[in-house]
Design an enzyme around this catalytic site. Structure first.
Site, PDB file in Angstrom:
ATOM      1  N   GLY A  80      22.269  90.383  60.789  1.00 28.30           N
ATOM      2  CA  GLY A  80      22.629  88.993  61.059  1.00 28.30           C
ATOM      3  C   GLY A  80      21.415  88.093  61.176  1.00 28.30           C
TER       4      GLY A  80
ATOM      5  N   SER B  94      20.243  85.691  59.131  1.00 32.17           N
ATOM      6  CA  SER B  94      20.177  84.448  58.365  1.00 32.17           C
ATOM      7  C   SER B  94      20.020  83.222  59.245  1.00 32.17           C
ATOM      8  CB  SER B  94      21.433  84.298  57.489  1.00 32.17           C
ATOM      9  OG  SER B  94      22.602  84.219  58.288  1.00 32.17           O
TER      10      SER B  94
ATOM     11  N   GLY C 262      20.064  81.551  63.663  1.00 31.02           N
ATOM     12  CA  GLY C 262      20.094  81.764  65.106  1.00 31.02           C
ATOM     13  C   GLY C 262      19.111  82.794  65.633  1.00 31.02           C
TER      14      GLY C 262
ATOM     15  N   ASP D 100      26.011  93.815  54.434  1.00 36.71           N
ATOM     16  CA  ASP D 100      27.261  93.286  54.974  1.00 36.71           C
ATOM     17  C   ASP D 100      27.780  94.304  55.982  1.00 36.71           C
ATOM     18  OD1 ASP D 100      29.763  92.319  55.536  1.00 36.71           O
ATOM     19  OD2 ASP D 100      30.470  92.265  53.462  1.00 36.71           O
TER      20      ASP D 100
ATOM     21  N   SER E  64      23.824  91.757  73.228  1.00 39.34           N
ATOM     22  CA  SER E  64      25.121  91.637  73.883  1.00 39.34           C
ATOM     23  C   SER E  64      25.378  90.176  74.245  1.00 39.34           C
ATOM     24  CB  SER E  64      25.153  92.545  75.123  1.00 39.34           C
ATOM     25  OG  SER E  64      26.412  92.547  75.734  1.00 39.34           O
TER      26      SER E  64
ATOM     27  N   TYR F 150      36.504  87.023  71.260  1.00 40.71           N
ATOM     28  CA  TYR F 150      35.054  87.228  71.168  1.00 40.71           C
ATOM     29  C   TYR F 150      34.528  87.972  72.388  1.00 40.71           C
ATOM     30  CZ  TYR F 150      30.069  86.142  71.335  1.00 40.71           C
ATOM     31  OH  TYR F 150      28.699  86.231  71.443  1.00 40.71           O
TER      32      TYR F 150
ATOM     33  N   ALA G 134      36.137  89.872  74.447  1.00 39.24           N
ATOM     34  CA  ALA G 134      36.635  91.244  74.453  1.00 39.24           C
ATOM     35  C   ALA G 134      35.845  92.119  73.483  1.00 39.24           C
ATOM     36  CB  ALA G 134      38.120  91.259  74.090  1.00 39.24           C
TER      37      ALA G 134
ATOM     38  N   LYS H 150      32.719  91.626  72.438  1.00 35.05           N
ATOM     39  CA  LYS H 150      31.368  91.840  72.971  1.00 35.05           C
ATOM     40  C   LYS H 150      31.377  92.882  74.086  1.00 35.05           C
ATOM     41  CE  LYS H 150      28.179  89.514  70.834  1.00 35.05           C
ATOM     42  NZ  LYS H 150      27.019  90.223  70.222  1.00 35.05           N
TER      43      LYS H 150
ATOM     44  N   PHE I 211      23.794  79.146  74.890  1.00 36.71           N
ATOM     45  CA  PHE I 211      22.837  78.148  74.414  1.00 36.71           C
ATOM     46  C   PHE I 211      23.626  77.035  73.747  1.00 36.71           C
ATOM     47  CE2 PHE I 211      20.093  81.853  74.723  1.00 36.71           C
ATOM     48  CZ  PHE I 211      18.947  81.313  75.285  1.00 36.71           C
TER      49      PHE I 211
END
Length: 298
Positions: A10, A12, A14, A65, A143, A158, A160, A162, A191
């Protein structure tokens, strides 16, 4: 500091994007994984390549992916083929959804779990045989404070997912310790800027049920405004990337099991302190205290 070969999922945008840069700047060989590197993420790939070239950093984009086992297998095989090893994996890939929990179909919730939970399992299925074969490695999970801290409504699927991912991370830490594979869990708080987490959040397709919750209209906007007001001026998701880089740079066996980066103090830090004492004490009571630390080869 030992130079490591690192895979970040992940990457790409943030925290993942910031983490790849922080790690590459420390001298590690970093594979920034994302989907569709020749298509919709081509511009991000060029940006990373140009940044790495300008600074003399070894950062490489790779197609991965997390929804595909074949994709995860191919990415890891490519890394091992080029480097001869893979030292660290950073499980960062995830997707936020917001909306009334009732409005999500079971199938929509499965998709949330597919990305946030099963995605880590696919990557682990590719990575862990390599690490077990070398009897060393480091798995770092990103996490969320929603697992142990306070959080608003309309984030049910979301949160749940995590929590499920976090639970897997704890369980696997025991199961990997005797292979010399270390685990850390980095726990970012909310954030309100600096990531695409909320702007790119998914929503349920069931508009009728969403409309039935009209009495809550505006609540999330008010929560967002309150969170922004609580957020100190120096709060930046770069702090999460820097903490990940710091932890990876520590010697094996000296890395913290859990690290919370929470600028608004939603309670996750306090709960974690108690929970870790309980976890360690229970492990000692049932005779598995040795699994709290990886078996480091001499």
């Amino acid at each position: 500091m030992k130079k490591s070969v690192i895979l970040v999922t992940g990457a790409s945008t943030g925290i993942g994007h910031l983490t790849t840069r922080a790690l590459a700047a420390q001298g590690h060989v970093v594979y920034a994984s994302m989907r569709d590197i020749a298509g919709r993420n081509a511009a991000r790939v060029r940006e990373l390549r140009d940044w790495g070239f300008a600074g003399g950093h070894d950062i490489r984009a790779i197609e991965l992916d997390v929804l595909s086992q074949a994709s995860a297998d191919e990415a890891v095989a490519t890394i091992v083929g080029e480097q001869g090893r893979l030292d660290v994996v950073v499980h960062n890939a995830g997707h936020l959804v917001v909306g009334p929990t009732e409005a999500f179909t079971p199938e929509e919730m499965v998709k949330v779990f597919d990305t946030n939970v099963l995605g880590t399992q696919r990557v682990n299925k590719a990575v862990l045989p390599v690490m077990r074969g070398r009897q060393s490695g480091f798995v770092l999970w990103v996490s969320s404070t929603t697992v142990r801290g306070g959080f608003p409504p309309f984030m049910g699927p979301y949160a749940a997912a995590k929590a499920a991912m976090d639970s897997l991370a704890v369980t696997m830490s025991y199961e990997l310790a005797r292979f010399g594979i270390e685990t850390s869990i980095v726990v970012p708080g909310a954030f309100t800027s600096g990531t695409a987490h909320f702007p790119n959040a998914g929503k349920p397709a069931d508009a009728a049920t969403v409309a039935a919750y009209a009495r809550y209209d505006g609540l999330m906007d008010r929560v967002g405004a309150k969170l922004s007001a609580l957020m100190p001026a120096h709060a930046d998701p770069q702090a999460v990337a820097d903490e990940i880089a710091r932890i990876i740079g520590l010697p094996a066996g000296e890395r913290p099991f859990r690290s919370v980066i929470d600028f608004i103090d939603d309670g996750a830090g306090a709960v974690t302190e108690v929970a870790e004492r309980v976890r360690e004490a229970f492990a000692a009571r049932i005779g598995i205290a040795d699994l709290l630390e990886p078996a480091i080869r001499a």
